[in-house]
Scaffold this motif. Structure first.
Motif, mmCIF file in Angstrom:
data_model
loop_
_atom_site.group_PDB
_atom_site.id
_atom_site.type_symbol
_atom_site.label_atom_id
_atom_site.label_comp_id
_atom_site.label_asym_id
_atom_site.label_seq_id
_atom_site.Cartn_x
_atom_site.Cartn_y
_atom_site.Cartn_z
ATOM 1 N N LEU A 7 0.856 -1.182 0.000
ATOM 2 C CA LEU A 7 0.000 0.000 0.000
ATOM 3 C C LEU A 7 0.893 1.233 0.000
ATOM 4 O O LEU A 7 1.606 1.490 0.971
ATOM 5 C CB LEU A 7 -0.909 0.007 1.231
ATOM 6 C CG LEU A 7 -1.807 -1.216 1.381
ATOM 7 C CD1 LEU A 7 -2.633 -1.104 2.651
ATOM 8 C CD2 LEU A 7 -2.691 -1.390 0.176
ATOM 9 N N ALA A 10 1.341 4.275 2.935
ATOM 10 C CA ALA A 10 0.359 3.993 3.970
ATOM 11 C C ALA A 10 0.969 3.635 5.331
ATOM 12 O O ALA A 10 0.275 3.700 6.331
ATOM 13 C CB ALA A 10 -0.558 2.862 3.522
ATOM 14 N N LEU A 23 -8.403 2.445 4.529
ATOM 15 C CA LEU A 23 -8.999 1.455 3.638
ATOM 16 C C LEU A 23 -10.504 1.688 3.569
ATOM 17 O O LEU A 23 -11.183 1.684 4.590
ATOM 18 C CB LEU A 23 -8.710 0.046 4.139
ATOM 19 C CG LEU A 23 -7.228 -0.290 4.349
ATOM 20 C CD1 LEU A 23 -7.085 -1.688 4.906
ATOM 21 C CD2 LEU A 23 -6.455 -0.130 3.068
ATOM 22 N N VAL A 33 -7.655 2.663 -1.227
ATOM 23 C CA VAL A 33 -6.607 2.990 -0.262
ATOM 24 C C VAL A 33 -6.354 4.478 -0.405
ATOM 25 O O VAL A 33 -5.857 4.943 -1.432
ATOM 26 C CB VAL A 33 -5.309 2.190 -0.543
ATOM 27 C CG1 VAL A 33 -4.238 2.573 0.463
ATOM 28 C CG2 VAL A 33 -5.586 0.694 -0.508
ATOM 29 N N THR A 35 -4.461 7.764 0.749
ATOM 30 C CA THR A 35 -3.283 8.313 1.404
ATOM 31 C C THR A 35 -3.220 9.797 1.053
ATOM 32 O O THR A 35 -3.919 10.245 0.146
ATOM 33 C CB THR A 35 -1.986 7.610 0.932
ATOM 34 O OG1 THR A 35 -1.747 7.928 -0.431
ATOM 35 C CG2 THR A 35 -2.070 6.103 1.126
#
Length: 126
Positions: A7, A10, A23, A33, A35
């Motif tokens: 990820l 993350a 998530l 996802v 960020t």
């Protein structure tokens, strides 16, 4: 089956939020996802990357402020300059929801134009 994905960006964010808020389910077997630098969508069945949306220059996404509204996930994207309406992004399993008409093939059949001029003729049915 096991995912073999990382990820992006993350690690620190997951630790800082206690593992929550990053998530987000986007529907139809797609996991988002979120960020600060990008939103990525993965197919839950196998971890296949479906699409990625980078934050605009001088902007950052706020994962902890993401909110589900019907089929859309609303994510704040505060920017140094610009109207507040440009600082809110609506997403679903196909990516960014755009209020303008969608190109052929990206939404439901009801939203497709009668004839799409894409520059390449379609193959005849067999």
């Amino acid at each position: 089956m096991r995912w073999h994905r990382v990820l992006p960006d993350a690690t620190g964010r997951l630790r800082g939020l206690g593992g929550t808020g990053v998530l987000r389910p986007l529907g139809r077997g797609i996991l988002g996802v979120v960020t600060p630098r990008r939103v990525a969508a993965y197919r839950t069945a196998d971890g296949d990357l479906r699409w990625m949306l980078p934050a605009r220059p001088s902007c950052a996404f706020r994962p902890e402020g993401a909110l589900r509204r019907g089929p859309a996930l609303l994510v704040a994207q505060p920017c140094a300059h610009g109207a507040w309406t440009g600082q809110l992004v609506a997403l679903d399993d196909l990516g960014r929801i755009n209020p303008r008409p969608h190109p052929a093939g990206q939404r439901t059949p009801a939203s497709r134009p009668e004839r799409a001029d894409v520059g390449k003729p379609l193959a005849r049915p067999r």
